[in-house]
Write an enzyme that holds these catalytic residues in place. Sequence first.
Site, PDB file in Angstrom:
ATOM      1  N   ASP A  13      71.398   9.169  60.321  1.00 23.54           N
ATOM      2  CA  ASP A  13      71.116  10.380  59.531  1.00 23.54           C
ATOM      3  C   ASP A  13      72.358  11.120  59.002  1.00 23.54           C
ATOM      4  OD1 ASP A  13      68.589   9.660  60.318  1.00 23.54           O
ATOM      5  OD2 ASP A  13      68.160  11.493  61.427  1.00 23.54           O
ATOM      6  N   LYS A  32      62.665   7.359  58.148  1.00 17.73           N
ATOM      7  CA  LYS A  32      61.790   7.847  59.209  1.00 17.73           C
ATOM      8  C   LYS A  32      61.367   9.276  58.919  1.00 17.73           C
ATOM      9  CE  LYS A  32      65.836   8.941  62.074  1.00 17.73           C
ATOM     10  NZ  LYS A  32      65.670  10.400  62.189  1.00 17.73           N
ATOM     11  N   CYS A  62      68.528  13.087  67.140  1.00 14.09           N
ATOM     12  CA  CYS A  62      68.198  11.747  66.639  1.00 14.09           C
ATOM     13  C   CYS A  62      69.057  10.640  67.250  1.00 14.09           C
ATOM     14  CB  CYS A  62      68.260  11.731  65.116  1.00 14.09           C
ATOM     15  SG  CYS A  62      66.966  12.777  64.378  1.00 14.09           S
TER      16      CYS A  62
END
Length: 198
Positions: free
Chosen positions: A9, A107, A152
């Site tokens: 990310d 996601k 994450c």
Amino acid sequence: MTHALIVIDVQNDFCPGGALEVPQGDEILRGINALMSEFDAVVLTQDWHPAGHSSFASSHKNNTPYEILTMRYGPQVLWPDHCIQGSIGAQFHPELQADRADLIIRKGYNPDIDSYSAFFENDHRTPTGLEGYLRTRGIERLTMVGLALDFCVNFSAVDAAKLGFKVDVREYLCRAIDLDGSLAKSREGMRAAGVTLA
């Protein structure tokens, strides 16, 4: 042992000036880029939320960002709107060498459930498909870097270890939010799962 780099990310909204800024999130870019050539495979993950996602505080009339709400799959932090599909905020940071990736896993696109982990949505059952890709490539060892360490990266590392991968997290190439002590808890949880923190 085939070894993959999983870059979590590294997107505009998680970097300084973004909608859900991780402090000093852009400081890890040069190190991540330099690391890519050392691995047999490079995988990038990308938060990819539809507008009005259920994890956004703005989707709940009486709640504000960073409150915790109980969803059907368990507790969920409510976030500022971020990484909305097709937005500049959802794009990878322009300095990240994204074209070096063998695979990009998106996601969080299901409007009813968040997805911190690169492997499963937050119900811990619905797969993203990353495990299957890694197995078919014969990859057994993973190194993880990115944003945010205590969310994450943490969830991805713990899930990977539970699935039987050998996992290490390069902390110096991660940055954390540290929401109400989440950084210390995530380090403890990763170590307990067998993740190596470097």
